[in-house]
Every structure is written in structure tokens, then in C-alpha cells.
Design a protein around this motif. Sequence first.
Motif, PDB file in Angstrom:
ATOM      1  N   SER A 131       0.937  -1.387  -0.088  1.00  0.00           N
ATOM      2  CA  SER A 131       0.004   0.012  -0.029  1.00  0.00           C
ATOM      3  C   SER A 131       0.985   1.088   0.054  1.00  0.00           C
ATOM      4  O   SER A 131       0.405   2.280  -0.756  1.00  0.00           O
ATOM      5  CB  SER A 131      -1.023   0.044   1.220  1.00  0.00           C
ATOM      6  OG  SER A 131      -1.708  -1.235   1.218  1.00  0.00           O
ATOM      7  N   THR A 132       2.202   1.230   0.733  1.00  0.00           N
ATOM      8  CA  THR A 132       2.961   2.393   0.797  1.00  0.00           C
ATOM      9  C   THR A 132       3.448   2.556  -0.536  1.00  0.00           C
ATOM     10  O   THR A 132       3.543   3.917  -1.078  1.00  0.00           O
ATOM     11  CB  THR A 132       4.033   2.048   1.760  1.00  0.00           C
ATOM     12  OG1 THR A 132       3.420   1.793   3.151  1.00  0.00           O
ATOM     13  CG2 THR A 132       4.932   3.259   1.884  1.00  0.00           C
ATOM     14  N   VAL A 133       3.908   1.585  -1.384  1.00  0.00           N
ATOM     15  CA  VAL A 133       4.296   1.900  -2.538  1.00  0.00           C
ATOM     16  C   VAL A 133       3.356   2.315  -3.568  1.00  0.00           C
ATOM     17  O   VAL A 133       3.521   3.469  -4.299  1.00  0.00           O
ATOM     18  CB  VAL A 133       4.905   0.506  -3.371  1.00  0.00           C
ATOM     19  CG1 VAL A 133       5.403   0.461  -4.690  1.00  0.00           C
ATOM     20  CG2 VAL A 133       6.215   0.018  -2.470  1.00  0.00           C
ATOM     21  N   VAL A 134       2.083   1.770  -3.714  1.00  0.00           N
ATOM     22  CA  VAL A 134       1.012   2.205  -4.400  1.00  0.00           C
ATOM     23  C   VAL A 134       0.863   3.484  -4.267  1.00  0.00           C
ATOM     24  O   VAL A 134       0.549   4.477  -5.277  1.00  0.00           O
ATOM     25  CB  VAL A 134      -0.089   1.162  -4.271  1.00  0.00           C
ATOM     26  CG1 VAL A 134      -1.309   1.962  -4.704  1.00  0.00           C
ATOM     27  CG2 VAL A 134       0.064  -0.363  -4.661  1.00  0.00           C
ATOM     28  N   SER A 135       0.639   3.952  -2.750  1.00  0.00           N
ATOM     29  CA  SER A 135       0.334   5.491  -2.618  1.00  0.00           C
ATOM     30  C   SER A 135       1.458   6.333  -3.207  1.00  0.00           C
ATOM     31  O   SER A 135       1.121   7.490  -3.567  1.00  0.00           O
ATOM     32  CB  SER A 135       0.224   5.504  -1.371  1.00  0.00           C
ATOM     33  OG  SER A 135       0.226   6.891  -0.715  1.00  0.00           O
ATOM     34  N   MET A 136       2.758   5.902  -3.071  1.00  0.00           N
ATOM     35  CA  MET A 136       3.894   6.664  -3.479  1.00  0.00           C
ATOM     36  C   MET A 136       3.632   6.979  -4.821  1.00  0.00           C
ATOM     37  O   MET A 136       4.093   7.896  -5.433  1.00  0.00           O
ATOM     38  CB  MET A 136       5.138   5.981  -2.682  1.00  0.00           C
ATOM     39  CG  MET A 136       6.350   6.638  -3.404  1.00  0.00           C
ATOM     40  SD  MET A 136       7.701   5.826  -3.168  1.00  0.00           S
ATOM     41  CE  MET A 136       7.338   4.307  -4.359  1.00  0.00           C
TER      42      MET A 136
ATOM     43  N   GLN B 242      13.298   9.386  -4.412  1.00  0.00           N
ATOM     44  CA  GLN B 242      13.679   9.367  -3.278  1.00  0.00           C
ATOM     45  C   GLN B 242      13.220   8.687  -2.275  1.00  0.00           C
ATOM     46  O   GLN B 242      13.730   7.975  -1.494  1.00  0.00           O
ATOM     47  CB  GLN B 242      13.257  10.950  -2.862  1.00  0.00           C
ATOM     48  CG  GLN B 242      13.910  11.450  -1.436  1.00  0.00           C
ATOM     49  CD  GLN B 242      13.684  12.830  -1.290  1.00  0.00           C
ATOM     50  OE1 GLN B 242      12.739  13.224  -1.666  1.00  0.00           O
ATOM     51  NE2 GLN B 242      14.469  13.215  -0.352  1.00  0.00           N
ATOM     52  N   ALA B 243      11.679   8.479  -2.411  1.00  0.00           N
ATOM     53  CA  ALA B 243      10.914   7.424  -1.367  1.00  0.00           C
ATOM     54  C   ALA B 243      10.905   6.204  -1.748  1.00  0.00           C
ATOM     55  O   ALA B 243      10.341   5.131  -1.415  1.00  0.00           O
ATOM     56  CB  ALA B 243       9.599   7.966  -1.128  1.00  0.00           C
TER      57      ALA B 243
ATOM     58  N   PRO C 104      13.801  14.467   6.488  1.00  0.00           N
ATOM     59  CA  PRO C 104      12.580  14.712   5.516  1.00  0.00           C
ATOM     60  C   PRO C 104      11.856  15.877   6.191  1.00  0.00           C
ATOM     61  O   PRO C 104      11.278  16.834   5.343  1.00  0.00           O
ATOM     62  CB  PRO C 104      12.009  13.495   5.298  1.00  0.00           C
ATOM     63  CG  PRO C 104      12.934  12.403   5.611  1.00  0.00           C
ATOM     64  CD  PRO C 104      13.998  12.860   6.492  1.00  0.00           C
ATOM     65  N   ALA C 105      11.701  15.800   7.309  1.00  0.00           N
ATOM     66  CA  ALA C 105      10.726  16.996   8.090  1.00  0.00           C
ATOM     67  C   ALA C 105      11.263  18.306   7.971  1.00  0.00           C
ATOM     68  O   ALA C 105      10.552  19.243   7.655  1.00  0.00           O
ATOM     69  CB  ALA C 105      10.377  16.651   9.420  1.00  0.00           C
ATOM     70  N   VAL C 106      12.427  18.388   8.278  1.00  0.00           N
ATOM     71  CA  VAL C 106      13.306  19.473   8.092  1.00  0.00           C
ATOM     72  C   VAL C 106      13.388  20.136   6.655  1.00  0.00           C
ATOM     73  O   VAL C 106      13.177  21.084   6.451  1.00  0.00           O
ATOM     74  CB  VAL C 106      14.475  19.449   8.794  1.00  0.00           C
ATOM     75  CG1 VAL C 106      15.378  20.804   8.493  1.00  0.00           C
ATOM     76  CG2 VAL C 106      14.625  19.078  10.269  1.00  0.00           C
ATOM     77  N   ALA C 107      13.647  19.153   5.764  1.00  0.00           N
ATOM     78  CA  ALA C 107      13.698  19.475   4.049  1.00  0.00           C
ATOM     79  C   ALA C 107      12.076  19.983   3.932  1.00  0.00           C
ATOM     80  O   ALA C 107      12.161  21.070   3.081  1.00  0.00           O
ATOM     81  CB  ALA C 107      13.917  18.241   3.667  1.00  0.00           C
ATOM     82  N   SER C 108      11.261  19.586   4.319  1.00  0.00           N
ATOM     83  CA  SER C 108       9.872  20.044   4.081  1.00  0.00           C
ATOM     84  C   SER C 108       9.608  21.412   4.470  1.00  0.00           C
ATOM     85  O   SER C 108       8.975  22.244   3.671  1.00  0.00           O
ATOM     86  CB  SER C 108       8.762  19.195   4.594  1.00  0.00           C
ATOM     87  OG  SER C 108       8.860  17.750   3.687  1.00  0.00           O
TER      88      SER C 108
END
Length: 427
Positions: free
Chosen positions: A54-59, A236-237, A274-278
Motif C-alpha cells: 500500500s505504501t508503494v502504491v500510494s507513493m 527519493q522515497a 525529511p521533516a526539516v527538508a519539507s
Amino acid sequence: MLRTVTRDSLARNSVLIMASTVGTAGLGYLYWLLAARQLNQPSIGTATALISVSTVVSMVSNLGLGHMFIQRLPGAGVREWSRIVSAGLLTGCVATAAVSFAAAAVLPSVAVNFAFLRSSSGVVALVVTSVALTATTLLDNVFVAHRASHGMFTRNLALAGGKLATLAALTWAGYGGTAVVLLAWTLPSVAVTGYTLATMLGRLRPGARLTGSGLAPELRHVRGSLSGHHLINLAQAGPTALLPVLVTARLGAEANAHFYVAWMTASVLFMVSPAVASALYAERTNAAAAGLGRASVVVLAVTGLPALVLFLAGERILGLFSAGYAAEGAMLLQILVLAALPDAITNLAVAHWRSLGEFRRCLRLNLLMATVCLTLTWLWLPGSGIEAAGIAWLVGQTTGALVVAVRSLPNLAVVRSLSNRRKAPAG
């Protein structure tokens, strides 16, 4: 320190995004700890395999719309804002449902370990879980776009707490098996998403409302996001989402349960940069000054102590699940901890280049790391076990960090030259 966080928008939103991700990770840790103690490993292995898919599909299917929100929502009028968010959510969720059905049709014939997707219940679980993930990700980015990460923090804590409470209630009532894990994972996501759409968006942007009209002009921006942000995000993800899938395909669902628990524990570190990058990207799209130096300090300050604890006491932490998880995942966890530093370097570099519009450079770097990581994982898993995925992740991230260092050397030389000229005596 507290005064700095409250006054500095980058620090404040970075801390809120990290608090959201770390709080979610902590409650998620308790979730999987409860599942490991109440349910057998095959059930957990199947559930984690489906969540990984599901994570791959969503990504794959969110189309980079989250970064489009960050880029376009600041400064948009009420009607335009409503149209952007409505079109993004609708397009992302419909695309996710379509890719879910395609994945359910293809995966069982490719790898026997995904045979559970042949059943109608498996397909429904995949579609619902994937769409819920996409909606959650896109809504998080709406809050990040407005530097209102407190909304993201509240939503995600409610979501993670709801998952834990639902799992506890179902297991206490005597229910077991894969379905319990998936229901407890998905139902709170649907509930929190519904509440966000009904109440929180209106407070974030007064007067805005979801609409189904006038969405056609937004398709042009969706195509732009697909060719720009989305390709960068996928590269990236991709490895983070695909590693559990590859482990399942090569070693089976039970091995994936051991891998997933170690990976989830290490993700406390991988969530920070990733949080700081966002937050850095959001600051720059809001025309605020934000430097890499400040962002790097935030990352190092937050990850230092947790990295040391996980490296030294990781086996005991995994032992809270069971002795089997500790025995199988301790070395993997240490390898993943070592990868946190190069991972932070590459994440901040991509955010910096993205804010400058250098999308091709971002894509090339992410593709390089993804190719190295996934290729080595596929080749090494059968002979080296789940540790192979960790080593491949470390090699991929280190390769990317070295590329960033090489690309940064000319800039450092220019800065040093200018500094020397200023210090040289006149005449």
C-alpha cells in the motif's frame, strides 16, 4: 532555545513536523509491540506485507501533488485554493485506487508470497489502505504549505492513537489474525481524514470548501507536478517503500516481519531530515529566508542522542517485541542507524536544489541512490538475509552523500576565495 523555536518559522515548523513524525513513530512502535505480543508472526508478516505494498502504491500514485500544494497554495485566493486542494485530493485518490487494482492483479503472479492478494478481501484491504495513505499524505502537505504544522501534529497524533486504541480493543475482544491488524491500521485513517475534510480545512483557510466544479484547468498543473516533483519523490522515497516488498518477495512474509520491526524502529531517525527538508522548502516558497546551515543544526540536534541510543541498545529495544525479533534484527538496526547521517545530507541537498528549481539535479541524485540500493538488495537478500537490505540502503545513501560533497566543493572554493579577498589588505 524555546524562544528561538517560537520566533523562527523554520525551527518551529521543523520541530512540529518532527514532533508529529516522532510521536506517530512512538505510538506506532507501541502498536506493533502490542501486535507482536497478541498475534502470531505469520499474521503480522502478511499484514506488514500488505501495508508495504500500500505504501508503494500510494507513493507511485500521489503524483507529487503534496509538493505542488506547498508550491502553489501560499498566496492563493479562496476560490483558487479550494480548486487546487479539491483537484489534488480527487486526482490522487482516484489514481491510487486504480494503481491498487493493478497491483492486486499483477503481484500474485509475479511472487508467490503475495498470493493473499488473490482474494477479494485482500484487494479491498489494499485499495482502502492505499487510498487512506494518499489522502493522509496530501492533507499533511496542505498544512505544511501554510506553515501550520500544528494541524499536521494534531492529526497524526489522533491517527496514531486511534490505531493503537482500535487494535487494543479488537484484541481485547478476542479477535485475531491479519484482518485485525489491517482494520486497526485503516479505520482510524478514514475517520481522521473525514474529520479533517469536514472541519480542519475550513479553519486553515476560512471560506474555502471542497468543490467538484472547475477542476479541468488544474490538470495542467497536475501534469507539471507529475513530470517534476513526482519523479523526484518516487526516486527519493522508492527504496524506503520497496525494501519491505523486496524482502517479502525474496525471503517471505515472516522474514519481512523481522525486517519491518527493525526498519520501523530506525525510522525515528529517517523521519527527521525529511521533516526539516519539507519545512525548508515551505519557508522558501513563502518567500522567507532559510539557510541550509540552520536546517543542518536542527537535524543534528534532534538525531544525535536517539541515534546513539538505538546503536547501543537496539537489541534490547527489539527484545521488547520478542527474543526472535532481537536476534534477527539487532545487526540490521545498527546498520540502519549508520545510514542516518548520509540520508540527512542527501535529503537537505534535494530540498535546497528543489527550492532553486534544479529538478534534474534532484532527480539524478535520487535515481542514483535508488538504483544502487534496490539492485544490491535484490542481489544480496538470498545469500545474506535481511541485513543485506540495510547494507544496500547504507551504500546507496553514502554514494549520494559523496556526490553531494563533490558537487559542493566548487561552491566552497568560491566562498573561500571571496572570504580571502575581503580579508586581504587594500592597496
